[in-house]
Design a protein around this motif. Structure first.
Motif, PDB file in Angstrom:
ATOM      1  N   SER B   8      12.668  29.397   6.794  1.00  0.00           N
ATOM      2  CA  SER B   8      13.335  28.414   5.953  1.00  0.00           C
ATOM      3  C   SER B   8      13.704  29.047   4.623  1.00  0.00           C
ATOM      4  O   SER B   8      13.121  30.048   4.219  1.00  0.00           O
ATOM      5  CB  SER B   8      12.436  27.196   5.737  1.00  0.00           C
ATOM      6  OG  SER B   8      11.199  27.595   5.226  1.00  0.00           O
ATOM      7  N   ASP B  39       6.888  32.396   5.376  1.00  0.00           N
ATOM      8  CA  ASP B  39       7.645  32.736   6.586  1.00  0.00           C
ATOM      9  C   ASP B  39       7.901  34.237   6.611  1.00  0.00           C
ATOM     10  O   ASP B  39       7.805  34.875   7.652  1.00  0.00           O
ATOM     11  CB  ASP B  39       8.991  32.004   6.613  1.00  0.00           C
ATOM     12  CG  ASP B  39       8.852  30.514   6.351  1.00  0.00           C
ATOM     13  OD1 ASP B  39       7.714  30.060   6.203  1.00  0.00           O
ATOM     14  OD2 ASP B  39       9.870  29.825   6.274  1.00  0.00           O
ATOM     15  N   ILE B 101      13.986  22.598  16.213  1.00  0.00           N
ATOM     16  CA  ILE B 101      13.304  23.845  16.578  1.00  0.00           C
ATOM     17  C   ILE B 101      12.745  23.735  18.001  1.00  0.00           C
ATOM     18  O   ILE B 101      12.886  24.649  18.819  1.00  0.00           O
ATOM     19  CB  ILE B 101      12.183  24.168  15.564  1.00  0.00           C
ATOM     20  CG1 ILE B 101      12.809  24.429  14.180  1.00  0.00           C
ATOM     21  CG2 ILE B 101      11.350  25.372  16.029  1.00  0.00           C
ATOM     22  CD1 ILE B 101      11.799  24.568  13.052  1.00  0.00           C
ATOM     23  N   GLY B 116       5.536  29.409   8.800  1.00  0.00           N
ATOM     24  CA  GLY B 116       4.758  29.639   7.598  1.00  0.00           C
ATOM     25  C   GLY B 116       3.785  28.489   7.400  1.00  0.00           C
ATOM     26  O   GLY B 116       3.899  27.448   8.048  1.00  0.00           O
ATOM     27  N   LYS B 117       2.825  28.688   6.515  1.00  0.00           N
ATOM     28  CA  LYS B 117       1.837  27.641   6.217  1.00  0.00           C
ATOM     29  C   LYS B 117       2.518  26.389   5.667  1.00  0.00           C
ATOM     30  O   LYS B 117       2.195  25.275   6.037  1.00  0.00           O
ATOM     31  CB  LYS B 117       0.857  28.203   5.202  1.00  0.00           C
ATOM     32  CG  LYS B 117       0.011  27.200   4.461  1.00  0.00           C
ATOM     33  CD  LYS B 117      -0.844  27.912   3.425  1.00  0.00           C
ATOM     34  CE  LYS B 117      -1.286  26.978   2.334  1.00  0.00           C
ATOM     35  NZ  LYS B 117      -2.112  27.656   1.327  1.00  0.00           N
ATOM     36  N   GLU B 118       3.480  26.581   4.787  1.00  0.00           N
ATOM     37  CA  GLU B 118       4.249  25.454   4.264  1.00  0.00           C
ATOM     38  C   GLU B 118       5.481  25.983   3.549  1.00  0.00           C
ATOM     39  O   GLU B 118       5.527  27.151   3.173  1.00  0.00           O
ATOM     40  CB  GLU B 118       3.415  24.614   3.286  1.00  0.00           C
ATOM     41  CG  GLU B 118       3.024  25.359   2.025  1.00  0.00           C
ATOM     42  CD  GLU B 118       2.244  24.508   1.025  1.00  0.00           C
ATOM     43  OE1 GLU B 118       1.688  23.468   1.392  1.00  0.00           O
ATOM     44  OE2 GLU B 118       2.213  24.907  -0.145  1.00  0.00           O
ATOM     45  N   THR B 119       6.472  25.115   3.362  1.00  0.00           N
ATOM     46  CA  THR B 119       7.601  25.477   2.526  1.00  0.00           C
ATOM     47  C   THR B 119       7.167  25.232   1.083  1.00  0.00           C
ATOM     48  O   THR B 119       6.526  24.217   0.796  1.00  0.00           O
ATOM     49  CB  THR B 119       8.832  24.616   2.857  1.00  0.00           C
ATOM     50  OG1 THR B 119       8.401  23.259   3.008  1.00  0.00           O
ATOM     51  CG2 THR B 119       9.496  25.070   4.133  1.00  0.00           C
ATOM     52  N   GLY B 124       5.404  20.423   3.067  1.00  0.00           N
ATOM     53  CA  GLY B 124       5.024  19.485   4.113  1.00  0.00           C
ATOM     54  C   GLY B 124       3.858  19.989   4.939  1.00  0.00           C
ATOM     55  O   GLY B 124       2.982  19.231   5.330  1.00  0.00           O
ATOM     56  N   SER B 125       3.836  21.282   5.204  1.00  0.00           N
ATOM     57  CA  SER B 125       2.820  21.865   6.078  1.00  0.00           C
ATOM     58  C   SER B 125       2.813  21.131   7.417  1.00  0.00           C
ATOM     59  O   SER B 125       1.766  20.922   7.997  1.00  0.00           O
ATOM     60  CB  SER B 125       1.444  21.779   5.408  1.00  0.00           C
ATOM     61  OG  SER B 125       0.711  22.941   5.683  1.00  0.00           O
ATOM     62  N   ILE B 127       5.813  21.174   9.953  1.00  0.00           N
ATOM     63  CA  ILE B 127       6.744  21.525  11.027  1.00  0.00           C
ATOM     64  C   ILE B 127       6.017  22.144  12.232  1.00  0.00           C
ATOM     65  O   ILE B 127       6.284  21.782  13.374  1.00  0.00           O
ATOM     66  CB  ILE B 127       7.818  22.523  10.507  1.00  0.00           C
ATOM     67  CG1 ILE B 127       8.543  21.940   9.292  1.00  0.00           C
ATOM     68  CG2 ILE B 127       8.765  22.945  11.623  1.00  0.00           C
ATOM     69  CD1 ILE B 127       9.615  20.964   9.565  1.00  0.00           C
TER      70      ILE B 127
HETATM   71  N1  LIG Z   1      14.721  24.141   7.943  1.00  0.00           N
HETATM   72  C1  LIG Z   1      13.840  24.916   8.591  1.00  0.00           C
HETATM   73  N2  LIG Z   1      14.258  25.789   9.537  1.00  0.00           N
HETATM   74  C2  LIG Z   1      13.375  26.569  10.212  1.00  0.00           C
HETATM   75  N3  LIG Z   1      12.060  26.554   9.974  1.00  0.00           N
HETATM   76  C3  LIG Z   1      11.580  25.721   9.034  1.00  0.00           C
HETATM   77  C4  LIG Z   1      12.436  24.853   8.304  1.00  0.00           C
HETATM   78  N4  LIG Z   1      11.681  24.152   7.434  1.00  0.00           N
HETATM   79  C5  LIG Z   1      10.409  24.557   7.628  1.00  0.00           C
HETATM   80  N5  LIG Z   1      10.337  25.501   8.591  1.00  0.00           N
HETATM   81  C6  LIG Z   1       9.130  26.214   9.063  1.00  0.00           C
HETATM   82  O1  LIG Z   1       8.019  25.347   9.006  1.00  0.00           O
HETATM   83  C7  LIG Z   1       7.053  25.823   8.086  1.00  0.00           C
HETATM   84  C8  LIG Z   1       6.371  24.669   7.397  1.00  0.00           C
HETATM   85  O2  LIG Z   1       7.315  23.895   6.691  1.00  0.00           O
HETATM   86  P1  LIG Z   1       6.947  22.490   6.036  1.00  0.00           P
HETATM   87  O3  LIG Z   1       6.343  21.663   7.088  1.00  0.00           O
HETATM   88  O4  LIG Z   1       8.239  21.949   5.530  1.00  0.00           O
HETATM   89  O5  LIG Z   1       6.000  22.801   4.903  1.00  0.00           O
HETATM   90  C9  LIG Z   1       7.809  26.763   7.167  1.00  0.00           C
HETATM   91  O6  LIG Z   1       6.945  27.723   6.597  1.00  0.00           O
HETATM   92  C10 LIG Z   1       8.818  27.384   8.141  1.00  0.00           C
HETATM   93  O7  LIG Z   1       8.230  28.415   8.913  1.00  0.00           O
END
Ligand SMILES: Nc1ncnc2c1ncn2[C@@H]1O[C@H](COP(=O)(O)O)[C@@H](O)[C@H]1O
Ligand SMILES: Cc1cc2nc3c(=O)[nH]c(=O)nc-3n(C[C@H](O)[C@H](O)[C@H](O)COP(=O)(O)OP(=O)(O)OC[C@H]3O[C@@H](n4cnc5c(N)ncnc54)[C@H](O)[C@@H]3O)c2cc1C
Lengths: 321, 247
Positions: B8, B39, B101, B116-119, B124-125, B127
């Protein structure tokens, strides 16, 4: 209709983040005019009826040794069964390590909107909106959920534990429990230490301390305050301190009542993980250190002189000799 | 072995955070975009390390984002990875992103899906967990070590005040935290190679978002620091005890 709270336990003990989630959930139930109920998985060593103190009328206990270790896939299916049985419209998790594993899965399973990292009670005046941290604590967002079932993962230290009177009825819940695919082979816990994310007080130090051999005074200060210890990223990268102590944008985000930063310059990436602390104290020999701008109290001085004195002064206050 | 790494884009960690449109949109004016650090540093680099050990492995990257995510996914390809997908959609709803995804992941039958652990913008942690549920796969979150022996993965994950070691057979979804790998810098050869690596743009599948952002805000500014002389720590203790009631 009910509010269901996932009560996370570790080695049979209810975690502090769970007590916060229970207190929060009880308040949400009051807002919605419904009842708050808890769900416990595995083998607790505590009396579950006592969770009634935090405002839940019932605790659903799924007693199965397969649930003694977390497999998020198995947990999710079990919690979904409980949620459906009690017609939960709001499901609350602590946004801790376990909550982060389970809540998103449950959200996808139930097609229930999830707000992770909530820091306030929902606003139900117009729909259902919850405030959460974004940009690593540099900002917040109000997020609304449009689905009938809503999931909230509450940040640790964002809502106070409210203990009152009351006992909960404990009911055994008969769930279908799958065989876990994840096999936990060992776990290590730094014994006697306060976990960083749950700590009320955190004493943290940075590169200003020059080397790992100088952390004794940081640990002494942490000890008299019953605090957890933390560090800046370069300190963890240099292996002066373990990785799990690294706080900041790319480390752990914390929100203790008191954060004491020693020999840390206060880079924006560091602040991102600690700026939600209620009170920040900075000890730095450079009066221009950016951290002072984010601090409530500060001492411009040499950490090697100030910190031992501070430890002594706190001992005096607490009557420890 | 087939690996899928979720990439991301996030604002540079020093970006000034402000909002526009009556506090409903993040002001992207002048913002530099980077690959979300978790990521890049951990998920992607660990995938590259696994491929270095097992050259038969393939690494696919996926990002859900508009055309402005393209430089980011190219940069990820420059670090390593064989081909990439971009699902042409812009959303802040985790379930929407995870569904996109999961749809691609299902097609590719991956053995390992890394996030990744979170954006660091949305925090959000979520996805990874959602993707795992949508694919009905096991999920290990906040992993700080990932070792592979045949199809058996040994994973260390963070727990409160400690860590836990677990074993699981592939396929599995793992979210990567610090410790999993060391940050790398793309080299010239990688950058050149990335230009010709396949990047497939696909349109999103129809999914309902479950949440939406109503408004953003900034925390109230601090009142200003109260300085205490270095030779009077007793005063600091008094203030912390009596005024701040913090000790
Ligand atoms: N738009 C996106 N496209 C692809 N992977 C994403 C996206 N947003 C989040 N991720 C993956 O999901 C992880 C956790 O994201 P989040 O749940 O938003 O904190 C990130 O570290 C990325 O690996
Ligand atoms: C993408 C990215 C992500 C990052 N994520 C993080 C993160 O999550 N967490 C993090 O911490 N950093 C992070 N950083 C690094 C960050 O930018 C800083 O480099 C780092 O926080 C500096 O650490 P420090 O304050 O310990 O060291 P320094 O910046 O070197 O500061 C040391 C301080 O100690 C003071 N000092 C020296 N001697 C004494 C003494 N005797 N007594 C008192 N004070 C003294 C100095 O005046 C100075 O202010 C990140 C950077 C990037 C680029």
């Amino acid at each position: 209709m009910s509010v269901l709270i996932f009560v996370d336990i570790a080695e049979g003990q209810v975690k502090k983040a769970s007590l916060e989630a229970l207190s929060y959930g009880a308040k949400v139930a009051e807002q919605l005019g419904t009842s708050a109920e808890g769900v416990v998985l595995g083998t607790p060593k505590e009396d579950l009826a006592a969770l009634g103190k935090y405002g839940v009328s019932k605790v659903h206990h799924v007693n199965n040794p397969a649930l003694d270790h977390l497999d998020a896939q198995v947990y999710t299916k079990v919690i979904a069964q409980v949620a459906q049985a009690v017609s939960a419209t709001v499901i609350i998790f602590p946004n801790n390590m376990d909550g982060k594993s389970i809540a998103p899965r449950l959200s996808a399973r139930l097609k229930a909107g999830l707000i992770s990292g909530a820091v306030a009670l929902p606003d139900t005046s117009n729909g259902f909106t919850v405030k959460k941290n974004v940009f690593s604590g540099k900002a917040f967002a109000n997020i609304s959920i449009s689905t009938p079932v809503k999931i909230i993962a509450l940040n640790p230290n964002a809502y106070p534990v409210k203990a009152g009177e009351g006992t909960a009825t404990v009911e055994a819940f008969n769930a279908t429990v799958d065989t876990p695919k994840v096999k936990v082979t060992s776990s290590t816990k730094a014994s006697g230490e306060v976990p960083l994310t749950e700590a009320e007080i955190v004493v943290s130090a940075g590169r200003g301390l020059k080397g790992p051999e100088n952390w004794g005074m940081v640990e002494d200060l942490a000890k008299v305050l019953h605090a957890a210890t933390a560090c800046s990223r370069p300190v963890a990268d240099a292996h002066w301190r373990p990785h799990n102590e690294h706080v900041g944008q790319t480390g752990i985000a914390i929100a203790p009542n008191l954060y004491i930063a020693i020999g840390i310059s206060g880079a924006i990436q560091h602040l991102a993980g600690v700026n939600r602390s209620k009170v920040i104290v900075v000890i730095n020999k450079d009066p221009e250190a950016p951290f002072f701008k984010a601090a409530d109290y500060g001492i411009v001085g040499d950490a090697f002189e100030v910190v031992p004195k501070l430890t002594e002064a706190i001992k005096k206050l607490k009557g420890i000799s | 072995m087939k690996i899928l790494v979720c990439i991301s884009k996030t604002p540079d960690t020093t970006a000034k955070i402000t909002f526009t449109d009556n506090n409903t949109k993040f002001d992207t004016n002048g913002v530099q975009w980077i690959i979300n650090p978790y990521d890049e540093w951990y998920a992607l680099v660990r995938a590259i390390e696994l491929k270095e050990k097992d050259p038969s492995a393939t690494i696919h990257l996926i990002t859900v984002g508009g055309a402005d995510a393209e430089p980011i996914i190219r940069k990820a390809l420059a670090l390593g990875g064989d081909e990439a997908f971009r699902v042409n959609a812009d959303s802040h709803d985790s379930f929407y992103i995870a569904s996109q995804i999961a749809a691609i992941a299902k097609e590719g039958a991956y053995d390992l899906i890394l996030t990744g652990k979170e954006t660091i913008d949305y925090n959000g942690s979520s996805i990874g967990g959602m993707v795992a549920e949508l694919l009905d796969l096991p999920y290990i979150s906040l992993a700080s070590k990932f070792e592979l022996d045949g199809s058996k993965a040994t994973i260390i994950r963070e727990i409160e005040g400690g860590e836990e070691t677990a074993e699981v057979n592939l396929p599995v979804v793992v979210s990567a935290a610090k410790g999993m790998a060391e940050q790398r810098i793309p080299n010239m050869r990688g950058i050149m190679a990335a230009r010709t690596k396949p990047l497939k743009v696909t349109e999103p599948i129809a999914v309902e978002a479950l949440t939406s952002v109503t408004s953003f805000g900034l925390p109230p500014a601090k009142a200003g620091v109260k300085l205490v002389p270095a030779d009077n720590v007793d005063e600091l203790v008094r203030l912390l005890h009596e005024e701040a009631k913090a000790i």
